[in-house]
Design a protein around this motif. Structure first.
Motif, PDB file in Angstrom:
ATOM      1  N   PHE A 172      -1.190 -15.753 114.803  1.00 12.97           N
ATOM      2  CA  PHE A 172      -2.616 -15.448 114.917  1.00 12.97           C
ATOM      3  C   PHE A 172      -2.939 -14.092 114.287  1.00 12.97           C
ATOM      4  O   PHE A 172      -3.968 -13.927 113.641  1.00 12.97           O
ATOM      5  CB  PHE A 172      -3.060 -15.471 116.380  1.00 12.97           C
ATOM      6  CG  PHE A 172      -3.357 -16.854 116.875  1.00 12.97           C
ATOM      7  CD1 PHE A 172      -4.536 -17.488 116.525  1.00 12.97           C
ATOM      8  CD2 PHE A 172      -2.457 -17.520 117.692  1.00 12.97           C
ATOM      9  CE1 PHE A 172      -4.815 -18.765 116.973  1.00 12.97           C
ATOM     10  CE2 PHE A 172      -2.728 -18.808 118.139  1.00 12.97           C
ATOM     11  CZ  PHE A 172      -3.901 -19.436 117.783  1.00 12.97           C
ATOM     12  N   LYS A 173      -2.038 -13.137 114.469  1.00  9.87           N
ATOM     13  CA  LYS A 173      -2.272 -11.815 113.886  1.00  9.87           C
ATOM     14  C   LYS A 173      -2.327 -11.896 112.366  1.00  9.87           C
ATOM     15  O   LYS A 173      -3.162 -11.271 111.727  1.00  9.87           O
ATOM     16  CB  LYS A 173      -1.172 -10.840 114.325  1.00  9.87           C
ATOM     17  CG  LYS A 173      -1.346 -10.359 115.756  1.00  9.87           C
ATOM     18  CD  LYS A 173      -0.236  -9.417 116.140  1.00  9.87           C
ATOM     19  CE  LYS A 173      -0.334  -9.034 117.614  1.00  9.87           C
ATOM     20  NZ  LYS A 173       0.883  -8.345 118.072  1.00  9.87           N
ATOM     21  N   HIS A 174      -1.402 -12.689 111.803  1.00  9.72           N
ATOM     22  CA  HIS A 174      -1.432 -12.856 110.357  1.00  9.72           C
ATOM     23  C   HIS A 174      -2.712 -13.535 109.910  1.00  9.72           C
ATOM     24  O   HIS A 174      -3.278 -13.194 108.870  1.00  9.72           O
ATOM     25  CB  HIS A 174      -0.212 -13.661 109.894  1.00  9.72           C
ATOM     26  CG  HIS A 174       0.930 -12.787 109.533  1.00  9.72           C
ATOM     27  ND1 HIS A 174       0.985 -12.120 108.345  1.00  9.72           N
ATOM     28  CD2 HIS A 174       2.028 -12.429 110.221  1.00  9.72           C
ATOM     29  CE1 HIS A 174       2.077 -11.395 108.310  1.00  9.72           C
ATOM     30  NE2 HIS A 174       2.734 -11.567 109.444  1.00  9.72           N
ATOM     31  N   ALA A 175      -3.146 -14.512 110.707  1.00 12.05           N
ATOM     32  CA  ALA A 175      -4.383 -15.205 110.376  1.00 12.05           C
ATOM     33  C   ALA A 175      -5.545 -14.216 110.342  1.00 12.05           C
ATOM     34  O   ALA A 175      -6.405 -14.282 109.465  1.00 12.05           O
ATOM     35  CB  ALA A 175      -4.646 -16.319 111.386  1.00 12.05           C
ATOM     36  N   ILE A 176      -5.563 -13.279 111.285  1.00  7.27           N
ATOM     37  CA  ILE A 176      -6.637 -12.283 111.331  1.00  7.27           C
ATOM     38  C   ILE A 176      -6.614 -11.415 110.075  1.00  7.27           C
ATOM     39  O   ILE A 176      -7.640 -11.203 109.424  1.00  7.27           O
ATOM     40  CB  ILE A 176      -6.513 -11.399 112.595  1.00  7.27           C
ATOM     41  CG1 ILE A 176      -6.767 -12.243 113.842  1.00  7.27           C
ATOM     42  CG2 ILE A 176      -7.489 -10.223 112.531  1.00  7.27           C
ATOM     43  CD1 ILE A 176      -6.382 -11.560 115.131  1.00  7.27           C
ATOM     44  N   ASP A 177      -5.413 -10.924 109.721  1.00  6.87           N
ATOM     45  CA  ASP A 177      -5.300 -10.092 108.517  1.00  6.87           C
ATOM     46  C   ASP A 177      -5.758 -10.854 107.289  1.00  6.87           C
ATOM     47  O   ASP A 177      -6.436 -10.327 106.416  1.00  6.87           O
ATOM     48  CB  ASP A 177      -3.854  -9.620 108.332  1.00  6.87           C
ATOM     49  CG  ASP A 177      -3.416  -8.701 109.458  1.00  6.87           C
ATOM     50  OD1 ASP A 177      -4.309  -8.057 110.049  1.00  6.87           O
ATOM     51  OD2 ASP A 177      -2.211  -8.630 109.741  1.00  6.87           O
ATOM     52  N   GLU A 178      -5.373 -12.132 107.259  1.00  2.00           N
ATOM     53  CA  GLU A 178      -5.758 -12.993 106.143  1.00  2.00           C
ATOM     54  C   GLU A 178      -7.284 -13.116 106.081  1.00  2.00           C
ATOM     55  O   GLU A 178      -7.879 -13.069 105.009  1.00  2.00           O
ATOM     56  CB  GLU A 178      -5.135 -14.373 106.350  1.00  2.00           C
ATOM     57  CG  GLU A 178      -4.946 -15.183 105.099  1.00  2.00           C
ATOM     58  CD  GLU A 178      -3.616 -14.872 104.422  1.00  2.00           C
ATOM     59  OE1 GLU A 178      -3.655 -14.545 103.235  1.00  2.00           O
ATOM     60  OE2 GLU A 178      -2.553 -14.957 105.078  1.00  2.00           O
ATOM     61  N   PHE A 179      -7.901 -13.248 107.245  1.00  2.00           N
ATOM     62  CA  PHE A 179      -9.352 -13.387 107.285  1.00  2.00           C
ATOM     63  C   PHE A 179     -10.041 -12.157 106.710  1.00  2.00           C
ATOM     64  O   PHE A 179     -10.995 -12.263 105.941  1.00  2.00           O
ATOM     65  CB  PHE A 179      -9.847 -13.634 108.710  1.00  2.00           C
ATOM     66  CG  PHE A 179     -11.350 -13.703 108.813  1.00  2.00           C
ATOM     67  CD1 PHE A 179     -12.031 -14.828 108.386  1.00  2.00           C
ATOM     68  CD2 PHE A 179     -12.081 -12.626 109.295  1.00  2.00           C
ATOM     69  CE1 PHE A 179     -13.410 -14.886 108.450  1.00  2.00           C
ATOM     70  CE2 PHE A 179     -13.462 -12.680 109.353  1.00  2.00           C
ATOM     71  CZ  PHE A 179     -14.127 -13.810 108.930  1.00  2.00           C
ATOM     72  N   PHE A 180      -9.534 -10.981 107.072  1.00  2.00           N
ATOM     73  CA  PHE A 180     -10.187  -9.770 106.569  1.00  2.00           C
ATOM     74  C   PHE A 180      -9.867  -9.515 105.100  1.00  2.00           C
ATOM     75  O   PHE A 180     -10.616  -8.831 104.416  1.00  2.00           O
ATOM     76  CB  PHE A 180      -9.831  -8.561 107.449  1.00  2.00           C
ATOM     77  CG  PHE A 180     -10.618  -8.563 108.727  1.00  2.00           C
ATOM     78  CD1 PHE A 180     -11.936  -8.128 108.737  1.00  2.00           C
ATOM     79  CD2 PHE A 180     -10.081  -9.057 109.901  1.00  2.00           C
ATOM     80  CE1 PHE A 180     -12.685  -8.168 109.896  1.00  2.00           C
ATOM     81  CE2 PHE A 180     -10.820  -9.100 111.063  1.00  2.00           C
ATOM     82  CZ  PHE A 180     -12.120  -8.654 111.059  1.00  2.00           C
ATOM     83  N   ASP A 181      -8.752 -10.070 104.617  1.00  2.00           N
ATOM     84  CA  ASP A 181      -8.471  -9.987 103.177  1.00  2.00           C
ATOM     85  C   ASP A 181      -9.415 -10.891 102.389  1.00  2.00           C
ATOM     86  O   ASP A 181      -9.938 -10.532 101.353  1.00  2.00           O
ATOM     87  CB  ASP A 181      -7.027 -10.445 102.896  1.00  2.00           C
ATOM     88  CG  ASP A 181      -6.031  -9.356 103.238  1.00  2.00           C
ATOM     89  OD1 ASP A 181      -6.486  -8.249 103.557  1.00  2.00           O
ATOM     90  OD2 ASP A 181      -4.820  -9.622 103.181  1.00  2.00           O
TER      91      ASP A 181
END
Lengths: 308, 332
Positions: B206-215
């Protein structure tokens, strides 16, 4: 204990996205953006944003001083990735501002119902001449089987839609079509508009001389004569970005006094005319009245379930 | 730690936008023009948000899958699954894409994560091109939009599949390596020898998904804005009027597919509404090119790949689609 400002900002934005979609849903504004059939998809998005927000909360405060960065993944580190730990730069501020734009405007700027200006950009009355020859845009088909397997449609259909006959089997659809065709006066409601529309455009000969009652907003073209206007509606498949125009050309003397975007309801007789070289139905108006813009101004395609 | 550089045009774009919105109206000083402008800006905003609301669920699913790949799939898995032979790798990735239901904006983060995990660029591009184009929903909506006729739907899938393979093979000739923006550090071997618990892994996903979203988020938003801008201010009528003759009409329909940036499940209905104006080949070009490349997803690709690579990819797909359809038009 260390408080990470940027992580908190990100958490706040995730929450705001979730809240924005939820509030659009509660205020029923969402139907001004997307086909209500896909509302549950947006609700899923809202819930996913909320879950991401909860996960993000765990990063706002770190207990130890070391950055938690991907050492705990137990995997090769991804290097080209912004984890929201690096310092604030002008570029980052701008990129956060861009992400915040839709959240802020989504909350404060009202949704606008598409108007004649947009209809004109989408091809205007010119498109109608094409539909009379090949009018099939209004059916949308899905099968029960694929819905279950597919990420797009994991939700059950809204029972309200079934009540309103927005979803039916092929057989029901055919029966309804026949029933409608036998009526002497065609009273077009939002639910059966697309059925009538397809029928009249495909088998115009069967409907010539019949009485018709419908409503829509006024659309005019430069190439129209003074007594011509189109009573049009937007048909929305998924979201307003894919709206297409449906409608009927009408002829009556007072047409010249009615301005574009006025909503009117009319009773008239179906006839035939040619416009820009194409033969298409025309409504000769017997009676008309100006009405308020309806609560739900858009039409949605009827989903026909195929039973294999 | 690298920061993602934002291309210069973003600043220029917003600068110009603010200039137009802020300074033009007072200069014109005409009430009706101003009223029209405000009304069109509200329409622009509505279309912009609707594209975003439509795309967000798919993007969220995309970033979650990307997070899943990052945490649960190792380089060793990828190495074992992808054939060494380029042709085999391309065909396999196109097949996987065809079985994988996705939309053209949700697939970008997945492709990025796959490449980072060691999937060769040609295989990843093959997957990216067939993913949104070939899936059950698209087949059925195309079938229905063209009057319960399977001809267009089947042609769309088969020609699209072959075009995807050709483009992916061409990519393998021209490009090696990840083609990512910024330098990609060689994958380091795991520092952490102990395997984290499933819950930790899930949390990390989920954390990676969040970073991906902001990228990705800002590029999705800019892409949606540009698509909405075009829909509000550019008339399709003018485009349609240019489209005379087979070769130009194919070009017109392809540009229409590019600028409208429609979701691949909804574009069949728009394509069908042009059925009588344009010939079948140009409609097919619209239906095949749109899901592969459009304005919104080009902007998103720019967030991941080098500008040169993105431009080459767009040019390659456009050229291959154009000439394939032109050549096949004799048989359609």
């Amino acid at each position: 204990m260390k408080f990470h400002f940027q992580q908190a900002l990100r958490a706040l934005m995730l929450l705001a996205f979730s809240a924005m979609i939820a509030s659009l849903h509660w205020t029923e504004e969402l139907t001004k953006f997307i086909n209500p059939k896909y509302e549950s998809l947006s609700q899923t998005a809202s819930i996913l944003f909320f879950i991401l927000f909860l996960v993000q909360l765990t990063r706002v405060v770190s207990l130890s001083k070391t950055t938690q960065h991907c050492h705990d993944t137990g995997q090769a580190c991804c290097s080209h990735h912004d984890h929201g730990q690096s310092v604030f730069t002008r570029k980052k501020i701008i990129s956060y501002l861009i992400i915040m734009t839709p959240i802020i405007t989504g909350f404060f700027v009202p949704a606008k119902i598409l108007d004649a200006a947009i209809a004109d950009k989408k091809g205007g009355a010119f498109i109608l001449t094409q539909q009379s020859q090949k009018s099939k845009i209004e059916d949308y088909l899905t099968t029960n089987e694929t819905i279950d397997e597919n990420i797009y449609d994991e939700h059950d259909p809204d029972p309200r839609l079934i009540e309103e006959k927005q979803e039916m089997t092929k057989k029901q659809y055919e029966q309804l079509k026949q029933k409608l065709a036998q009526q002497t006066t065609l009273k077009m409601t939002d639910d059966d508009y697309t059925i009538y529309y397809e029928e009249i455009n495909q088998h115009l000969a069967n409907y010539l001389g019949k009485q018709i009652q419908l409503k829509g907003f006024v659309l005019k073209e430069e190439s129209f004569t003074e007594n011509q206007l189109v009573i049009s509606r937007f048909l929305i498949t998924h979201c307003v970005a894919d709206a297409s125009i449906v409608g009927f050309l009408t002829e009556f003397p007072e047409a010249t006094t009615i301005t574009e975007d006025t909503w009117i309801e009319v009773i008239g007789t179906i006839g035939q005319t040619t416009y820009e070289g194409a033969s298409l139905p025309v409504i000769h108006i017997d009676d008309w009245v100006t009405i308020e813009q309806p609560e739900s101004p858009y039409l949605y395609p009827i989903t026909i379930r195929m039973s294999f | 730690m690298e920061r993602l550089p934002i291309p210069k045009y973003v600043f220029n774009f917003w600068f110009i936008f603010i200039l137009i919105v802020g300074f033009l109206p007072p200069l014109i000083l005409n009430f009706s023009v101003l009223k029209g402008l405000i009304s069109s800006l509200l329409s622009l905003h509505t279309i912009f948000l609707s594209i975003l609301i439509e795309a967000l669920p798919f993007v969220l699913i995309g970033i979650l899958i990307a997070g899943f790949i990052q945490i649960f799939i190792t380089e060793e898995h990828i190495q074992r699954w992808i054939p060494r032979n380029t042709l085999m790798a391309v065909i396999m990735s196109c097949l996987v894409g065809a079985l994988f239901p996705a939309c053209e904006c949700g697939i970008v983060p997945i492709v990025r994560r796959l490449i980072a995990k060691g999937v060769p660029i040609h295989a990843a591009i093959g997957f990216m091109l067939t993913g949104p184009l070939i899936n059950p929903i698209v087949i059925l909506s195309t079938y229905m939009a063209f009057g319960n006729n399977f001809k267009i739907a089947i042609l769309r899938m088969i020609i699209g599949f072959v075009i995807a393979i050709i483009v992916a093979l061409l990519i393998s000739l021209f490009f090696k390596g990840s083609q990512f923006k910024g330098s990609l550090h060689p994958p380091s071997s795991s520092i952490n020898t102990q395997t984290p618990s499933f819950i930790t892994k899930l949390l990390n996903m989920f954390k990676h998904a969040i970073d991906e979203f902001f990228d990705m988020g800002k590029y999705l938003i800019i892409g949606a804005f540009l698509a909405a801008f075009v829909q509000t201010y550019v008339s399709t009528k003018t485009l349609v009027e240019i489209g005379d003759g087979l070769s130009t009409s194919i070009l017109v329909m392809m540009s229409l597919a590019f600028i409208l940036s429609l979701c691949s499940e909804a574009d069949a209905f728009i394509g069908a509404s042009f059925n009588a104006i344009f010939s079948t080949p140009s409609i097919l070009a619209f239906l095949i090119f749109g899901p592969m490349i459009d304005l919104k997803n080009t902007i998103m690709l720019m967030s991941v790949f080098r500008l040169k690579f993105v431009l080459t990819l767009v040019a390659l797909v456009a050229t291959v689609v154009y000439f394939s359809i032109l050549i096949l038009s004799a048989y359609l």
